[in-house]
Design a protein around this motif. Structure first.
Motif, short mmCIF file in Angstrom:
data_model
loop_
_atom_site.label_atom_id
_atom_site.label_comp_id
_atom_site.label_asym_id
_atom_site.label_seq_id
_atom_site.Cartn_x
_atom_site.Cartn_y
_atom_site.Cartn_z
N LEU A 10 0.77 -1.21 0.17
CA LEU A 10 -0.15 0.02 0.13
C LEU A 10 0.92 1.04 -0.15
CD1 LEU A 10 -2.77 -1.06 2.49
CD2 LEU A 10 -2.65 -1.17 -0.14
N ALA A 11 1.84 1.18 0.60
CA ALA A 11 2.96 2.26 0.72
C ALA A 11 3.60 2.87 -0.57
CB ALA A 11 3.86 2.07 1.98
N ALA A 12 3.88 1.60 -1.22
CA ALA A 12 4.57 1.67 -2.73
C ALA A 12 3.57 2.10 -3.64
CB ALA A 12 5.21 0.42 -2.97
N LEU A 13 2.38 1.99 -3.60
CA LEU A 13 1.22 2.23 -4.21
C LEU A 13 0.82 3.79 -4.07
CD1 LEU A 13 -1.45 -0.71 -4.66
CD2 LEU A 13 0.18 0.41 -6.28
N ALA A 14 0.79 4.18 -2.97
CA ALA A 14 0.58 5.47 -2.51
C ALA A 14 1.75 6.47 -3.06
CB ALA A 14 0.59 5.66 -1.06
N ALA A 15 2.85 5.98 -2.90
CA ALA A 15 4.12 6.69 -3.39
C ALA A 15 3.92 6.87 -5.05
CB ALA A 15 5.42 6.02 -3.18
#
Length: 201
Positions: A10-15
């Motif tokens: 999720l963090a990678a997608l948000a970035a």
């Protein structure tokens, strides 16, 4: 997927979704010049294209593009040409950005523009093919089901970000529509720069 892996996903997608790109530019430009509803329809078109990218990457099309640089180059040229076409359409539109008759522009045109802007960006397809497999593990269950779930999260999270961009930009839309320079020159310039970046990447 365990909690640390899910958080990393999720963090990678948000970035990725926070990085400026053609999708964000199109949603913001549409919200600023046309309002929230057309921008939300545009976001829906982008989401449909992302879902197609997930499916195509699962079918191996992205691997084919990587193996055949000439095909990847052709897709880049088509994508850049489409972004330049969008810039021309913005230049030809009302400088104030808001037509006197909103219904004159059908919702399908905004859906199509969002769909094509994302679909003709080969980087989106390559991203799916390189990113999703990192979170698919044989011991976690059926691979197709994992890919489907991860792809659905990717699409829905992207849609959530695009909705947030659309609503935020729509709040500033009235001010931006009063700026003829923004509507007439800045927005088309953004798409010209994005086309150049796509060709150079």
């Amino acid at each position: 997927m365990d909690a640390p892996a899910l958080f990393a996903y999720l963090a990678a997608l948000a970035a990725v979704y926070l990085l400026p790109g053609p999708d964000m530019a199109l949603v913001v430009a549409t919200a600023g010049s046309r309002g929230a509803r057309p921008a939300l329809v545009t976001a829906a078109g982008i989401a449909l294209s992302r879902a197609m990218h997930v499916a195509l990457s699962g079918m191996g099309l992205a691997a084919l593009l990587q193996a055949r640089p000439e095909m990847l180059g052709a897709v880049k040229l088509i994508g850049a040409a489409y972004l330049l076409w969008v810039a021309v359409q913005l230049l030809r539109s009302d400088p104030a950005g808001a037509p006197s008759a909103p219904s004159a522009v059908p919702a399908a045109s905004f859906l199509r523009r969002g769909f094509l802007t994302n679909l003709l960006n080969p980087k989106a397809l390559l991203f799916c093919s390189l990113f999703l497999p990192q979170f698919v593990h044989a011991e976690a269950g059926p691979l197709a089901l994992q890919y489907l779930v991860l792809g659905a999260v990717l699409v829905l999270m992207g849609l959530a970000f695009d909705i947030a961009f659309a609503l935020s930009a729509a709040r500033l839309g009235r001010r931006m529509r009063r700026s003829s320079r923004f509507g007439k020159f800045v927005l088309p310039g953004v798409f010209v720069l994005l086309a150049g970046r796509l060709l150079a990447s």
